[in-house]
Enzyme design. Sequence first.
Site, PDB file in Angstrom:
ATOM      1  N   ASP A  37       0.862  -1.184   0.000  1.00 49.90           N
ATOM      2  CA  ASP A  37       0.000   0.000   0.000  1.00 49.90           C
ATOM      3  C   ASP A  37       0.896   1.230   0.000  1.00 49.90           C
ATOM      4  OD1 ASP A  37      -1.798   2.135   0.710  1.00 49.90           O
ATOM      5  OD2 ASP A  37      -3.151   0.646   1.572  1.00 49.90           O
ATOM      6  N   GLN A 101     -14.398   2.116   2.397  1.00 47.34           N
ATOM      7  CA  GLN A 101     -13.869   1.730   1.095  1.00 47.34           C
ATOM      8  C   GLN A 101     -13.617   2.962   0.240  1.00 47.34           C
ATOM      9  OE1 GLN A 101     -16.380  -0.944  -1.171  1.00 47.34           O
ATOM     10  NE2 GLN A 101     -14.722  -1.484  -2.560  1.00 47.34           N
ATOM     11  N   HIS A 107     -10.655  -5.796  -2.432  1.00 50.34           N
ATOM     12  CA  HIS A 107      -9.291  -5.920  -1.937  1.00 50.34           C
ATOM     13  C   HIS A 107      -9.278  -6.133  -0.428  1.00 50.34           C
ATOM     14  CE1 HIS A 107     -10.189  -1.606  -1.616  1.00 50.34           C
ATOM     15  NE2 HIS A 107      -9.241  -1.510  -0.691  1.00 50.34           N
ATOM     16  N   HIS A 109      -6.775  -5.761   3.102  1.00 46.82           N
ATOM     17  CA  HIS A 109      -5.630  -5.100   3.726  1.00 46.82           C
ATOM     18  C   HIS A 109      -5.021  -6.056   4.736  1.00 46.82           C
ATOM     19  CE1 HIS A 109      -6.750  -0.887   2.550  1.00 46.82           C
ATOM     20  NE2 HIS A 109      -7.931  -1.471   2.419  1.00 46.82           N
TER      21      HIS A 109
END
Length: 144
Positions: A37, A101, A107, A109
Site C-alpha cells: 500500500d 472503502q 481488496h 488489507h
Amino acid sequence: MSLDGTYDAGNIFAKILRGEMPAVRVYEDEHVLAFMDVFPQAKGHTLVIPKHSTARNFLEEAPEIVGPLMLGVQRVAKAVRAALKPDGLVITQFNGAPAGQTVYHLHFHIIPRWEGVPLGRHAEGMADMQELKGLAEQISAMIS
C-alpha cells in the site's frame, strides 16, 4: 459510493492489473496479486486483490473467486508475519464508502501491528518507494 453500482475499469487497482500503473509487487499467482500500500497505515501494509474479477466489494464476488482469493490472503499474511515479526495482524476488507472503502475493486488489507505503535491514518502520507521495495522483498522471501 454505495454498496451497489457498476464496476469502473478505470480504478487504480484495475490499472495496476493491466500494467498501466506501477505497484511494488509482493506476490502473484494465477488468482491474486499482492502489493504494498503506497499510503500505509503501518510498516508492511500489504494489499491483496483478485486478478480476474469485476467485483466492487466482497458481497458482489463470485464464490469460485472467493476461495482462491482467501488462500492468497492467508499466504501473504503468513509471509508478512514471518518477515516482519509483528505482535499482531489486522486483516480487513471494506464494503462501501460508509465502511471506509475508497477503491472499488475488491481488496484485502494486511496490516502488521506492534504493541505501543499507533496505527496511522490511511492516505495520511505517501510511503518512500525504496522502503516499500525493501519490505516487499522481505515479505516475498517468506512466501511458501
